[in-house]
Scaffold this active site. Structure first.
Site, short mmCIF file in Angstrom:
data_model
loop_
_atom_site.label_atom_id
_atom_site.label_comp_id
_atom_site.label_asym_id
_atom_site.label_seq_id
_atom_site.Cartn_x
_atom_site.Cartn_y
_atom_site.Cartn_z
N SER A 211 41.64 42.10 43.60
CA SER A 211 41.27 40.80 44.20
C SER A 211 42.49 40.19 44.87
CB SER A 211 40.70 39.88 43.12
OG SER A 211 40.11 38.74 43.70
N ASN A 212 42.48 38.92 45.13
CA ASN A 212 43.64 38.25 45.74
C ASN A 212 43.75 36.82 45.25
OD1 ASN A 212 42.10 36.46 47.56
ND2 ASN A 212 41.40 38.41 48.40
#
Ligand code: PMT
Length: 408
Positions: A211-212
């Site tokens: 993810s980020n």
């Protein structure tokens, strides 16, 4: 920033529903935001919550019986109605909705509703079968046709023991609807704005993902601003820690593929699309069906590119105006122009995500707007809510320019 409710003169009408106790929380929130609230209780509301509670929290006498000879209220109702910036009826029973729809004036609240020229927000709460009844629905249509705002009740467990649509909406949703009602600018009325926000999560196995750092704040600020300015808003959001903004149709998703499906599903009706989400560019090619064992000597993950949602949207856009974001760590201006053309969109909002004070997870942002007609605009650092409004302003200006007939 000043609160939109600060100093506003409001009337809170409370009617006889079990949800009357929630009006106490609503009053507390309105006064916390420094609105000046006069509470008007119907006779039936008294059965559920006493006037002393409302009097204490509002710091004012509670308006009750129109015909009480001891009270000055009887002569006051026109003056109070004239002073009010808005009237909120919460909870609004089927009875008060019917009286308002048919112009009955047999108690203080219904008389006030007739005398008032201020905007009115009805917040229904009743049994699900009552809400669905054709008579109630016809009355709701009448009120809406006359310009009143009638919120949809929430679905869930009801006081009757049954489940259905009839619960009082959450306090923050009521307050947000009120802010929208009082907002002087409704320049996006009639627009349907589709916004994406937050990160995506790409599964490695059932417990791990790629993810980020996107928090969703930028996209949610855009959704709130567009709703306040009168638009219908659909917010497609990856997983975030913030509550869905009131007023928007909220579509939660996890992966880029889910986001793509949700966006394409809502694209047909959108007039403006804004893609603030930080979509993962890659996903594991073959997510493991079982949890991958820890302590392996070496683990190789094969990644495959995710679909470029923005590019697909731009290709299928119809007449919708398309806004993309660009998260850059250097050469922001050059890359913004490249990305604008590569994606085939109308406006690109570029931010420098190497900075800690703006971009990912920050409360503020500073952006460069680059449009396909060759214009650029730098928006200096400010709260994401203000950035959101400035982006929407820019969209309006560009659309008006694009739609204007070419000079002869
Ligand atoms: O959420 P916050 O914490 O408030 O942070 C805000 C933000 C930094 C995430 C936001 O301001 C921002 O920059 N969003 C875009 C992030 C991003 O993915 O940028 P990009 O340059 O990688 O992508 C360009 C555009 O293509 C974006 O509109 C993106 O949504 C879109 N895209 C990207 C990849 C992909 N597979 N599909 C896409 O649609």
């Amino acid at each position: 920033m000043t609160d939109a409710l600060a100093g506003k003169q409001l009337i809170l009408g409370v009617t006889g529903s079990i949800a009357a106790y929630k009006a106490v929380y609503l009053l507390r929130e309105l006064t916390r935001r420094r609105a000046e609230v006069a509470v008007c209780l119907t006779e039936h509301a008294h059965q559920f919550v006493g006037p002393l509670t409302f009097r204490t929290l509002s710091g004012r006498p509670v308006l009750t019986d129109l015909f009480d000879p001891q009270s000055d209220d009887a002569v006051e109702h026109v003056a109070i109605a004239e002073r009010a910036h808005a009237i909120v009826v919460a909870p609004a029973t089927a009875n008060v909705i019917a009286k308002a729809a048919h112009g009955l004036a047999d108690d203080f609240l219904s008389t006030l509703l007739l005398a008032a020229r201020a905007p009115v927000l009805f917040v229904p709460a009743m049994d699900g079968a009552m809400w669905d009844h054709p008579a109630v629905q016809a009355n709701v249509r009448t009120l809406r046709a006359r310009g009143a705002t009638v919120l949809e009740p929430d679905a869930g467990a009801l006081a009757s023991g049954l489940a259905g649509k009839g619960r009082l909406p959450e306090i923050e949703h009521i307050v947000e609807a009120l802010v929208r009602l009082l907002s002087p600018v409704k320049d996006l009325a009639g627009e349907r704005v589709l916004i994406t926000a937050g990160p995506t999560r790409e599964a490695i196995d059932p417990v791990r993902y790629i993810s980020n750092r996107s928090s969703g704040k930028m996209g949610y600020a855009l959704a709130t601003a567009a709703f306040r300015r009168g638009a219908e808003v659909v917010l497609v959001s990856g997983p975030t820690a913030i509550s869905p903004p009131p007023g928007a149709v909220f579509v939660p998703v996890q992966s880029a593929e889910e986001m793509r499906e949700a966006v394409l599903q809502h694209l047909g009706t959108a007039t403006i699309v804004i893609k603030a989400a930080a979509v993962a560019d890659y996903r594991p090619k073959a997510p493991a069906p079982e949890k991958i064992k820890s302590r392996q000597e070496r683990l190789v993950l094969e990644l495959t590119p995710n679909p470029d949602i923005l590019k697909q949207v731009a290709a299928l856009r119809g007449s919708a105006f398309i806004v993309g974001f660009a998260a850059e760590t250097r050469d922001v201006a050059e890359r913004a122009v490249e990305k604008l053309h590569e994606k085939g969109i109308d406006l690109l909002v570029a931010n420098d995500i190497s900075r800690q004070d703006i971009g990912f997870d920050a409360d503020e942002n500073e952006v460069l707007l680059v449009d396909r007609w060759g214009g650029t605009e730098h928006l200096s650092r400010r709260p994401k809510s203000a950035i959101a409004d400035a982006i929407l302003d820019r969209v309006r200006v560009l659309r008006a320019q694009a739609q204007a007939p070419a000079p002869r």
